[in-house]
Design a protein around this motif. Structure first.
Motif, short mmCIF file in Angstrom:
data_model
loop_
_atom_site.label_atom_id
_atom_site.label_comp_id
_atom_site.label_asym_id
_atom_site.label_seq_id
_atom_site.Cartn_x
_atom_site.Cartn_y
_atom_site.Cartn_z
N ARG A 110 -21.46 -80.67 -22.74
CA ARG A 110 -21.71 -79.35 -23.14
C ARG A 110 -20.26 -79.15 -23.62
NH1 ARG A 110 -24.65 -77.31 -17.56
NH2 ARG A 110 -26.60 -78.13 -17.95
N THR A 149 -19.22 -70.56 -21.61
CA THR A 149 -19.59 -71.90 -21.03
C THR A 149 -21.25 -72.02 -21.15
OG1 THR A 149 -19.84 -71.47 -18.71
CG2 THR A 149 -17.90 -72.43 -19.48
N GLU A 150 -22.01 -72.95 -20.84
CA GLU A 150 -23.49 -73.12 -21.04
C GLU A 150 -24.13 -71.99 -19.96
OE1 GLU A 150 -26.96 -75.15 -21.84
OE2 GLU A 150 -24.99 -75.70 -22.67
#
Length: 93
Positions: free
Chosen positions: A28, A39-40
């Motif tokens: 990721r 972030t994810e």
């Protein structure tokens, strides 16, 4: 919204079956924008981000810590995030 820097990180997912346990490494990326860090599964507004730090574990990898007003979040990195942390600190100052 302008992209300032990005840093790859990994998430280890464990799958357990009746006969084995497997670890799957998911790749990721953390994105540092002028308004937020993404972030994810999370977004942190820049105003909520207090600092970033890094702790080396083993030879090359380690943990990247995002210190926020809601707590500290850690991300496993395989390469040094020094440039990412520096980009954040340069931008905030």
């Amino acid at each position: 919204m302008r992209l300032i820097a990005e840093q790859p990180y990994i998430k280890v997912k464990r799958e357990v079956s009746s006969i084995e346990q497997r670890e799957i490494e998911l790749r990721r990326t953390i994105y540092l924008y002028d308004e937020k860090v993404v972030t994810e599964h999370r977004e942190f507004p820049i105003k909520d981000l207090l600092d970033m730090s890094y702790r080396l574990i083993g030879g090359t990898g380690g943990l990247l810590y995002l210190h926020t007003s809601k707590g500290v979040f850690s991300y496993t990195v395989k390469s040094s995030p020094e440039q990412f942390v520096k980009a954040y600190r340069d931008y905030v100052k």
